[in-house]
Design a protein around this motif. Structure first.
Motif, PDB file in Angstrom:
ATOM      1  N   LEU A   1       0.826  -1.201   0.000  1.00 45.10           N
ATOM      2  CA  LEU A   1       0.000   0.000   0.000  1.00 45.10           C
ATOM      3  C   LEU A   1       0.863   1.256   0.000  1.00 45.10           C
ATOM      4  N   GLN A   2       1.846   1.310   0.870  1.00 45.27           N
ATOM      5  CA  GLN A   2       2.697   2.494   0.947  1.00 45.27           C
ATOM      6  C   GLN A   2       3.593   2.638  -0.277  1.00 45.27           C
ATOM      7  N   THR A   3       4.127   1.528  -0.767  1.00 42.50           N
ATOM      8  CA  THR A   3       5.038   1.586  -1.912  1.00 42.50           C
ATOM      9  C   THR A   3       4.318   2.062  -3.161  1.00 42.50           C
ATOM     10  N   PHE A   4       3.134   1.515  -3.442  1.00 38.73           N
ATOM     11  CA  PHE A   4       2.390   1.936  -4.627  1.00 38.73           C
ATOM     12  C   PHE A   4       1.889   3.371  -4.483  1.00 38.73           C
ATOM     13  N   ALA A   5       1.532   3.776  -3.266  1.00 30.72           N
ATOM     14  CA  ALA A   5       1.066   5.155  -3.059  1.00 30.72           C
ATOM     15  C   ALA A   5       2.183   6.152  -3.355  1.00 30.72           C
ATOM     16  N   ILE A   6       3.416   5.804  -3.004  1.00 28.96           N
ATOM     17  CA  ILE A   6       4.557   6.685  -3.283  1.00 28.96           C
ATOM     18  C   ILE A   6       4.897   6.675  -4.773  1.00 28.96           C
ATOM     19  N   ALA A   7       4.786   5.500  -5.399  1.00 29.28           N
ATOM     20  CA  ALA A   7       5.175   5.373  -6.808  1.00 29.28           C
ATOM     21  C   ALA A   7       4.167   6.017  -7.757  1.00 29.28           C
ATOM     22  N   LEU A   8       2.878   5.926  -7.435  1.00 27.84           N
ATOM     23  CA  LEU A   8       1.832   6.456  -8.321  1.00 27.84           C
ATOM     24  C   LEU A   8       1.548   7.908  -7.953  1.00 27.84           C
TER      25      LEU A   8
ATOM     26  N   THR B   1      -5.854  19.008  -4.333  1.00 24.80           N
ATOM     27  CA  THR B   1      -4.507  18.962  -4.922  1.00 24.80           C
ATOM     28  C   THR B   1      -3.585  17.979  -4.208  1.00 24.80           C
ATOM     29  N   LEU B   2      -4.070  17.336  -3.142  1.00 22.21           N
ATOM     30  CA  LEU B   2      -3.251  16.344  -2.447  1.00 22.21           C
ATOM     31  C   LEU B   2      -2.912  15.184  -3.383  1.00 22.21           C
ATOM     32  N   SER B   3      -1.664  14.725  -3.320  1.00 22.65           N
ATOM     33  CA  SER B   3      -1.233  13.594  -4.140  1.00 22.65           C
ATOM     34  C   SER B   3      -1.068  12.349  -3.278  1.00 22.65           C
ATOM     35  N   LEU B   4      -1.055  11.203  -3.916  1.00 21.95           N
ATOM     36  CA  LEU B   4      -0.887   9.940  -3.182  1.00 21.95           C
ATOM     37  C   LEU B   4       0.426   9.888  -2.395  1.00 21.95           C
ATOM     38  N   PRO B   5       1.566  10.326  -2.969  1.00 19.94           N
ATOM     39  CA  PRO B   5       2.802  10.313  -2.168  1.00 19.94           C
ATOM     40  C   PRO B   5       2.696  11.154  -0.894  1.00 19.94           C
ATOM     41  N   GLN B   6       1.888  12.226  -0.928  1.00 17.12           N
ATOM     42  CA  GLN B   6       1.744  13.069   0.255  1.00 17.12           C
ATOM     43  C   GLN B   6       0.958  12.372   1.369  1.00 17.12           C
ATOM     44  N   ILE B   7      -0.033  11.583   0.979  1.00 17.72           N
ATOM     45  CA  ILE B   7      -0.855  10.931   2.002  1.00 17.72           C
ATOM     46  C   ILE B   7      -0.409   9.501   2.291  1.00 17.72           C
ATOM     47  N   ALA B   8       0.645   9.029   1.611  1.00 20.37           N
ATOM     48  CA  ALA B   8       1.129   7.656   1.817  1.00 20.37           C
ATOM     49  C   ALA B   8       1.438   7.336   3.278  1.00 20.37           C
ATOM     50  N   PRO B   9       2.079   8.249   4.048  1.00 17.78           N
ATOM     51  CA  PRO B   9       2.394   7.912   5.446  1.00 17.78           C
ATOM     52  C   PRO B   9       1.169   7.681   6.326  1.00 17.78           C
ATOM     53  N   ILE B  10       0.009   8.263   5.969  1.00 19.97           N
ATOM     54  CA  ILE B  10      -1.163   8.110   6.835  1.00 19.97           C
ATOM     55  C   ILE B  10      -2.073   6.969   6.389  1.00 19.97           C
ATOM     56  N   LEU B  11      -1.801   6.364   5.235  1.00 16.31           N
ATOM     57  CA  LEU B  11      -2.671   5.294   4.730  1.00 16.31           C
ATOM     58  C   LEU B  11      -2.759   4.100   5.688  1.00 16.31           C
TER      59      LEU B  11
END
Length: 316
Positions: free
Chosen positions: A251-258, A284-294
């Motif tokens: 989940l975190q890896t794909f959120a950062i990559a996409l 305007t939030l991106s997936l890499p920005q919210i990856a730590p809270i997923l």
């Protein structure tokens, strides 16, 4: 796109299995003693620092073997002369004890090794790309981390389900008084399991140190994620910890990559938003920005809809 998916999948599996190695020890400790050890990630940090120091004089491979043993012995001493006495006052006292121990270990690490990041590197024999795909290299050391983590999972599964030691541990978990009446030293079993759990955390630190960095805050970086894994997988469930670790790693890896934003997702469904809206920053939030809270969002959903976790049988 194929290259992105392939390497994100590999990196997610490596991250997930590393998290499992750390979470498996905590799962073992909780399943037997019923206490969430807040100092568990601190033993992970000690493993990295011990291995770093040993590697300076004797090399990486000696540190890989000796450091987890030293951390395991420290864990056994903590259980024997600390937790065993605190246990009589209940789980709250145990949580406070391990919470204070985590701070104590961090201060001791900073006092002995300092606050800077240590130059702890992977061995030279593994400093090469295992393969190249679409012009991107996959390090051999990550494959080594993958193999160690899978080996630990298989070993734990076989010991707990197929060996006499595993049967005694399972009996001590569910029927401690009956196990003691059959002649087994239950306190010794508890101490051994706590020590093994800490040794697994130390082993995770040994192999993660060169990849993620060896610094005093490394326990804080992964400490909270470990508790998320234990709860999501199910309290005391080794299989649950394995599945939850992989799930959170991917989940975190794909959120950062996409690199997609909320706006990009809305456009897929032909939904527009008002640029002058009070929520314009949210779009305007991106997936890499919210990856730590997923992982924490996943934790909340699990607690709401399945309090026992994915494979657990007791509520959180």
């Amino acid at each position: 796109m194929l290259e992105l998916i392939f390497f994100s999948l590999l990196n997610g599996i490596v991250t997930g299995l590393l998290l499992f190695m750390l979470a498996s020890g905590l799962t073992l400790i909780f399943s037997m003693m019923g206490v969430l050890n807040f100092a568990h990630a601190s033993f992970y940090m000690l493993g990295a620092y011990f291995a770093y120091t040993i590697s300076i004089y004797l090399g990486f491979w000696v540190g890989l073997i000796v450091a987890p043993i030293l951390v395991g012995l420290m864990g056994a001493v903590v259980e024997r002369y600390g937790l065993r006495y605190v246990h009589r006052w209940g789980h709250v006292a145990e949580l406070i004890f391990t919470f204070g121990l985590a701070f104590l270990i961090e201060e001791v690490v900073q006092f002995i090794w300092g606050k800077d990041t240590k130059a702890y590197h992977e061995p030279e024999i593994l400093q090469f790309p295992l393969f190249t795909f679409f012009g991107q290299n996959f390090p051999a050391y990550k494959a080594f981390m993958l193999l160690i983590s899978i080996g630990i999972f298989i070993m734990l599964l076989l010991i707990l389900t197929r060996s006499r030691v595993g049967l005694i541990i399972q009996a001590a978990i569910h029927k401690p008084n009956m196990t003691a009446m059959l002649g087994h030293n239950v306190p010794l079993v508890f101490m051994g399991v706590f020590g093994v759990g800490c040794a697994l955390a130390g082993l995770a630190g040994v192999i993660a140190g060169p990849a993620l960095g060896t610094f005093p805050g490394m326990a804080f970086v992964l400490g909270s994620i470990v508790f998320v894994i234990v709860v999501v997988g199910g309290l005391g469930s080794l299989t649950g910890a394995f599945v939850a670790s992989l799930l959170i790693g991917l989940l975190q890896t794909f959120a950062i990559a996409l690199d997609y934003s909320v706006n990009d997702l809305l456009q897929i469904f032909n939904i527009s938003f008002d640029a002058d809206s009070a929520f314009r920053d949210l779009w305007t939030l991106s997936l890499p920005q919210i990856a730590p809270i997923l992982p924490y969002l996943l934790l909340i959903l699990i607690l709401i809809f399945r309090p026992t976790g994915l494979f657990g049988n007791r509520e959180t």
